[in-house]
Enzyme design. Sequence first.
Site, PDB file in Angstrom:
ATOM      1  N   HIS A 173       0.833  -1.216   0.000  1.00 58.60           N
ATOM      2  CA  HIS A 173       0.000   0.000   0.000  1.00 58.60           C
ATOM      3  C   HIS A 173       0.869   1.269   0.000  1.00 58.60           C
ATOM      4  CE1 HIS A 173      -3.900  -2.060   0.943  1.00 58.60           C
ATOM      5  NE2 HIS A 173      -3.079  -2.945   1.463  1.00 58.60           N
ATOM      6  N   ASN A 204     -10.319  -2.793   2.554  1.00 54.65           N
ATOM      7  CA  ASN A 204     -10.006  -2.780   1.119  1.00 54.65           C
ATOM      8  C   ASN A 204     -11.279  -2.532   0.331  1.00 54.65           C
ATOM      9  OD1 ASN A 204      -7.237  -3.301   1.300  1.00 54.65           O
ATOM     10  ND2 ASN A 204      -7.474  -5.510   1.096  1.00 54.65           N
ATOM     11  N   TYR A 225       1.176  -4.207  11.876  1.00 51.95           N
ATOM     12  CA  TYR A 225       1.154  -2.776  11.543  1.00 51.95           C
ATOM     13  C   TYR A 225       2.062  -1.949  12.449  1.00 51.95           C
ATOM     14  CZ  TYR A 225      -2.495  -3.779   8.175  1.00 51.95           C
ATOM     15  OH  TYR A 225      -3.172  -4.273   7.107  1.00 51.95           O
TER      16      TYR A 225
HETATM   17  C1  HEM Z   1      -7.924  -8.483   4.968  1.00 51.58           C
HETATM   18  C2  HEM Z   1      -6.676  -8.343   4.733  1.00 51.58           C
HETATM   19  C3  HEM Z   1      -5.971  -7.035   4.693  1.00 51.58           C
HETATM   20  C4  HEM Z   1      -6.439  -5.781   4.453  1.00 51.58           C
HETATM   21  C5  HEM Z   1      -7.867  -5.368   4.175  1.00 51.58           C
HETATM   22  C6  HEM Z   1      -5.328  -4.868   4.534  1.00 51.58           C
HETATM   23  C7  HEM Z   1      -5.414  -3.498   4.336  1.00 51.58           C
HETATM   24  C8  HEM Z   1      -4.362  -2.626   4.411  1.00 51.58           C
HETATM   25  C9  HEM Z   1      -4.412  -1.227   4.119  1.00 51.58           C
HETATM   26  C10 HEM Z   1      -5.650  -0.457   3.717  1.00 51.58           C
HETATM   27  C11 HEM Z   1      -3.176  -0.730   4.280  1.00 51.58           C
HETATM   28  C12 HEM Z   1      -2.759   0.702   4.006  1.00 51.58           C
HETATM   29  C13 HEM Z   1      -2.862   1.520   5.226  1.00 51.58           C
HETATM   30  C14 HEM Z   1      -2.523   2.941   4.893  1.00 51.58           C
HETATM   31  O1  HEM Z   1      -3.258   3.563   4.102  1.00 51.58           O
HETATM   32  O2  HEM Z   1      -1.539   3.450   5.435  1.00 51.58           O
HETATM   33  C15 HEM Z   1      -2.338  -1.808   4.681  1.00 51.58           C
HETATM   34  C16 HEM Z   1      -1.009  -1.694   4.947  1.00 51.58           C
HETATM   35  C17 HEM Z   1      -0.282  -2.693   5.443  1.00 51.58           C
HETATM   36  N1  HEM Z   1      -0.706  -4.004   5.660  1.00 51.58           N
HETATM   37 FE1  HEM Z   1      -2.473  -4.768   5.358  1.00 51.58          FE
HETATM   38  N2  HEM Z   1      -4.213  -5.569   4.840  1.00 51.58           N
HETATM   39  C18 HEM Z   1      -4.571  -6.907   4.958  1.00 51.58           C
HETATM   40  C19 HEM Z   1      -3.781  -7.955   5.320  1.00 51.58           C
HETATM   41  C20 HEM Z   1      -2.576  -7.787   5.835  1.00 51.58           C
HETATM   42  C21 HEM Z   1      -1.833  -8.822   6.486  1.00 51.58           C
HETATM   43  C22 HEM Z   1      -2.320 -10.266   6.664  1.00 51.58           C
HETATM   44  C23 HEM Z   1      -0.676  -8.259   6.877  1.00 51.58           C
HETATM   45  C24 HEM Z   1       0.446  -8.900   7.609  1.00 51.58           C
HETATM   46  C25 HEM Z   1       0.364  -9.997   8.337  1.00 51.58           C
HETATM   47  C26 HEM Z   1      -0.680  -6.876   6.473  1.00 51.58           C
HETATM   48  C27 HEM Z   1       0.343  -5.974   6.654  1.00 51.58           C
HETATM   49  C28 HEM Z   1       0.342  -4.682   6.230  1.00 51.58           C
HETATM   50  C29 HEM Z   1       1.470  -3.801   6.377  1.00 51.58           C
HETATM   51  C30 HEM Z   1       2.826  -4.169   6.959  1.00 51.58           C
HETATM   52  C31 HEM Z   1       1.074  -2.552   5.872  1.00 51.58           C
HETATM   53  C32 HEM Z   1       1.897  -1.272   5.808  1.00 51.58           C
HETATM   54  C33 HEM Z   1       1.507  -0.445   7.005  1.00 51.58           C
HETATM   55  C34 HEM Z   1       2.350   0.796   7.187  1.00 51.58           C
HETATM   56  O3  HEM Z   1       3.479   0.835   6.714  1.00 51.58           O
HETATM   57  O4  HEM Z   1       1.861   1.725   7.843  1.00 51.58           O
HETATM   58  N3  HEM Z   1      -1.861  -6.619   5.855  1.00 51.58           N
HETATM   59  N4  HEM Z   1      -3.092  -2.962   4.763  1.00 51.58           N
END
Ligand code: HEM
Length: 717
Positions: free
Chosen positions: A82, A155, A369
């Site tokens: 993202h 999402n 996160y």
């Molecule tokens: C239903 C599944 C998931 C959804 C809906 C989702 C949604 C999102 C969204 C919207 C962001 C962007 C946030 C922003 O705008 O700053 C994000 C970032 C991120 N997501 Fe997910 N994600 C999902 C699954 C996962 C999983 C399973 C992991 C790890 C185990 C993960 C790890 C991350 C990480 C590391 C970031 C970057 C956050 C940052 O640097 O601030 N996500 N995710």
Amino acid sequence: MNRRSKPTKGESTSPNKKVNDLAPFREKSAEEFLTTNQGLRINDDQNSLKAGERGPSLLEDFLLREKITHFDHERIPERIVHARGEAAHGHFQVYESMAPYTKAKFLQDPTVKTPVFVRFSTVVGSRGSSDLARDVRGFAVKFYTEQGNYDLVGNNIPVFFIQDAVKFPDLVHAVKPEPHNEMPQAASAHDTFWDFISLMPESMHMIMWVMSDRAIPRSLRMMEGFGVHTFRLINAEGKSCFVKFHWKPMLGVHSVVWDEAQKISGKDPDFHRRDLWEAIENGDFPEWELGVQIVEEKDEHKFDFDLLDATKLIPEELVPVRRIGKMTLNRNPDNFFAETEQVAFNPGHVVPGIDLTNDPLLQGRLFSYTDTQLIRLGGPNSHEIPINRPVCPVHNTQRDGHMRQTINTGRVSYEPNSLGGNCPMQAKADMAGFVSHAQRMDGSKVRARSEKFFDHFSQAALFYQSQSEPEKAHLVNALRFELGKVEVAAIQERMIGMLAHVDRTLASRVAQGLGLAVPNKIEGPLNLSIPADGNAKEFQPKPVSKPVQPSAALSMANTIKDGIKTRKIAILAADGFDAAAFSAMKKALEAAGAQAKVVAPRLGQLKSSEGTEVKIDFSLLTASSVLFDAVYIPGGDSSVKALTANSDAVQFIGEAYKHCKAIAASGAAREFVNASCLEDDGVITGPDAEQGKIATAFIKAIAQHRYWNREMKDRAQ
Ligand code: HEM
């Protein structure tokens, strides 16, 4: 000279508490002297300090060193996923109290406007990649409630690729550019992604969504949002129910076509970012309704799927979506880095009345996160960055760390204590202290999933069979495109086998495009699972066992098509255009809430046949039909003659037609349009005298969004 800075927009007068909260951090340089970070006024910002006019620069030059050192450290790591995103401020208001289900304070009082900051994003591409990549869109909402920040980090697709967070690094490694050559950028159309997917039957439902037009939205303002996981709501009596969150856009759900998306990526890679920014600047504030699907605890096991499985949705026919409030985005950020880049979301940021479930994907996210933000934002104090601060007070015994801003007073940084009167003190549940839902747990410590998780194809089939014919054709073509970019034939074949489990016709249509046959048996290994006795067993996924009941809510064909508010319409003209026809159409479009923009062979003023002038918004060099929703060409002999002789103008119409958009022409322009377009629905022509009738029909046609029957005519499937 008045040394006080003027207030910026929204400052101190805004009813939005978070917008006011940011005010002390806003810097305005108007009428101010240039200074160092220490406040020292700078006399010369043109020359470094040198030993003589032609001599070497001196180490002493603290002005040069401060400026260059800060510059050298301006970048932070981009988000690991993202990375590309854009955001806006706004507020959320509940329609009526949700007290029967939740004690969350921001969901009680319809008169309360809770500030929000919303960041939309693509998942795969780097920060500088195109908005129009075929990809999932992040839809992350931070509610600044009086009880602390609540983040709904969702999402634009209601399900996910994997069921367990332990597979997330594998998924992301597979879809990101390949590690040896860092290609392709912001695209899933490559071998490693499809290799992984072809071995992961649980991803098949999500693949249907990502290969559908949902993955190429027309606008961020025209897409749905989903919390994806099942969460819990808890009321004041401690009663819990399950909930799925939805965001329903007031403008309906609309997409572009894939050929268009690829062209937009070249013409305007900031297409979505610009669209969101301009809509807010124009006062066309984007709005979504928050929807909930509520499931009583007693009904947890009544579905064919497991509520804890993030690869499944609850069909709206089984549990209707109740719309409980509205979110409005009405203010662009002042500074991209300070706000959009530094905002830190976390699905674990909850408030009393909202709680988590055991969904194994959610559980992993709860760790991920904050962990990634420790490196992305440089330490444990990112909650102190202005955009991340709650609007309610923060008191605890956490101290110190990189870039600490709070000056904690007193001797006490531990609890219990007697020196500080045992403050800060714990809050009881009736004082809004957060209490985790006391779910009864009983189980062995195992690495396993519940059996219902293994029905990987039923909801994939549900999605595919719920699509209209044009949507199915787009999905087939998306798969042909993506798999067509795969170099290893075995991966393509394995994918065709996997698709055959979803729908045999789908598999054979995709196979035909790839010049392959549908295999009889899927090539393994699939979901290699090792049971407790240690014997490796190949898991063969369950076939679709029941006939599918299509769900109307899954097809964008059924979305709202009742207006053209905020749509961007090109009026294509050259010198000598018919002023009366032009003005009548522009007026009608604008009265309907659309943006009418003049596109001409050059910039400057355009002269009508009567000698009046209008300002040109874009030249054919700086615009393209893919950046507009529809096109109108007024009459006027010399205008039409000039356009007919201009290959860019001819291409403009041809592409608008190919992308199934509404096209209108009046008077002499009729022939020009008829030369490029077949007579068709959505192509409206008529004499100048019937301008009113043409405008009415054109507006109705634009509201239909696209005329897919044009594609179906020449599509050999
Ligand atoms: C239903 C599944 C998931 C959804 C809906 C989702 C949604 C999102 C969204 C919207 C962001 C962007 C946030 C922003 O705008 O700053 C994000 C970032 C991120 N997501 Fe997910 N994600 C999902 C699954 C996962 C999983 C399973 C992991 C790890 C185990 C993960 C790890 C991350 C990480 C590391 C970031 C970057 C956050 C940052 O640097 O601030 N996500 N995710």
